[in-house]
Design an enzyme around this catalytic site. Structure first.
Site, PDB file in Angstrom:
ATOM      1  N   GLU A 120       0.831  -1.205   0.000  1.00  0.00           N
ATOM      2  CA  GLU A 120       0.000   0.000   0.000  1.00  0.00           C
ATOM      3  C   GLU A 120       0.867   1.257   0.000  1.00  0.00           C
ATOM      4  O   GLU A 120       2.005   1.226   0.467  1.00  0.00           O
ATOM      5  CB  GLU A 120      -0.851   0.034   1.271  1.00  0.00           C
ATOM      6  CG  GLU A 120      -2.272  -0.413   1.124  1.00  0.00           C
ATOM      7  CD  GLU A 120      -3.144   0.561   0.338  1.00  0.00           C
ATOM      8  OE1 GLU A 120      -2.623   1.371  -0.450  1.00  0.00           O
ATOM      9  OE2 GLU A 120      -4.357   0.496   0.515  1.00  0.00           O
TER      10      GLU A 120
ATOM     11  N   ASP B 151      -4.438   4.853   6.444  1.00  0.00           N
ATOM     12  CA  ASP B 151      -5.016   6.040   7.072  1.00  0.00           C
ATOM     13  C   ASP B 151      -5.956   5.542   8.178  1.00  0.00           C
ATOM     14  O   ASP B 151      -5.511   5.254   9.288  1.00  0.00           O
ATOM     15  CB  ASP B 151      -5.729   6.814   5.953  1.00  0.00           C
ATOM     16  CG  ASP B 151      -6.204   8.179   6.348  1.00  0.00           C
ATOM     17  OD1 ASP B 151      -6.311   8.464   7.550  1.00  0.00           O
ATOM     18  OD2 ASP B 151      -6.494   8.994   5.460  1.00  0.00           O
TER      19      ASP B 151
HETATM   20  C1  PRP Z   1      -6.214   5.424  -0.518  1.00  0.00           C
HETATM   21  C2  PRP Z   1      -4.890   4.707  -0.299  1.00  0.00           C
HETATM   22  C3  PRP Z   1      -5.286   3.516   0.504  1.00  0.00           C
HETATM   23  C4  PRP Z   1      -6.467   4.020   1.310  1.00  0.00           C
HETATM   24  C5  PRP Z   1      -6.036   4.268   2.713  1.00  0.00           C
HETATM   25  O1  PRP Z   1      -6.910   4.798  -1.537  1.00  0.00           O
HETATM   26  O2  PRP Z   1      -4.284   4.343  -1.512  1.00  0.00           O
HETATM   27  O3  PRP Z   1      -5.680   2.427  -0.309  1.00  0.00           O
HETATM   28  O4  PRP Z   1      -6.899   5.252   0.713  1.00  0.00           O
HETATM   29  O5  PRP Z   1      -7.088   4.795   3.476  1.00  0.00           O
HETATM   30  P1  PRP Z   1      -7.776   4.046   4.673  1.00  0.00           P
HETATM   31  O6  PRP Z   1      -6.708   3.454   5.525  1.00  0.00           O
HETATM   32  O7  PRP Z   1      -8.529   5.168   5.359  1.00  0.00           O
HETATM   33  O8  PRP Z   1      -8.724   3.009   4.134  1.00  0.00           O
HETATM   34  P2  PRP Z   1      -8.229   5.398  -2.223  1.00  0.00           P
HETATM   35  O9  PRP Z   1      -9.437   4.610  -1.751  1.00  0.00           O
HETATM   36  O10 PRP Z   1      -8.278   6.883  -2.045  1.00  0.00           O
HETATM   37  O11 PRP Z   1      -8.005   5.006  -3.749  1.00  0.00           O
HETATM   38  P3  PRP Z   1      -6.675   5.223  -4.642  1.00  0.00           P
HETATM   39  O12 PRP Z   1      -5.686   4.171  -4.206  1.00  0.00           O
HETATM   40  O13 PRP Z   1      -7.153   5.004  -6.017  1.00  0.00           O
HETATM   41  O14 PRP Z   1      -6.169   6.626  -4.382  1.00  0.00           O
END
Ligand code: PRP
Length: 173
Positions: free
Chosen positions: A95, A99
């Protein structure tokens, strides 16, 4: 358009990526990894780290987004599932950032149901102050504060993913 100092420079990123790759290579010695990049965000970190890992690996990807995510369920939209069968394999989820932890928590449970031999998590950034679910992270590049970061795969409305460094969003616009 881009101004201000990077939050993490290209050099800091590359140094840490190599350190993480060394730890992974040591821990998985004698095994074969199925490295799974979580797209879109992980595309750059994934491409960087796999080239330094010194054990055999297959690669695969999951394309997921959080648009159906709710705070209670953490349910994700799976846009593209794995092509590989994970049963009996050493899966390493890669990843860009953890977050709230909801994405990885959901994906971890999904993969575990498919009976991997092992499942570990590697993230470049770990934003602990925002965590909503307790999730064990095996490899983390940097712990970061609750600032909106972009670059090195991380986006603001799908922009800035291509920056080779990481910046605080409000400092570059
Ligand atoms: C972002 C990032 C992680 C996730 C983390 O993805 O790449 O996969 O958020 O956040 P969390 O721990 O709060 O779940 P996003 O869903 O924004 O899609 P992307 O990877 O296409 O940017």
């Amino acid at each position: 358009m881009i101004k201000g100092k990077p939050f993490l420079t290209v050099e800091q990123i590359q140094t840490r990526v190599k350190e993480l790759a060394e730890s992974i290579s040591s821990d998985y010695e004698g095994k074969e990894i199925l490295a799974v990049g979580i797209l879109k965000g992980a595309f750059m970190f994934f491409a960087d780290i796999v080239r330094y890992v010194q054990v055999p690996m297959d690669i695969d990807f999951l394309i997921v987004s959080s648009y159906v995510r709710t705070q209670s369920s953490g349910e994700m939209k799976i846009h593209a599932d794995l092509r590989e069968n994970v049963s009996g394999r050493h899966v390493l989820l890669i990843e860009d950032i953890v977050d709230t932890g909801l994405t990885l928590n959901y994906l971890k449970n999904m993969i575990l149901k498919r009976n991997p031999a092992s499942l570990k998590i590697c993230t470049f950034l770990d934003k602990k102050p925002r965590r909503k679910v307790d999730i064990h992270i095996d490899y983390a590049g940097y712990e970061v504060p609750d600032k909106y970061l972009v670059g090195y795969g991380l986006d603001y409305e799908n922009k800035f993913r291509n920056l080779p460094y990481i910046a605080v969003f409000k400092e570059i616009t």
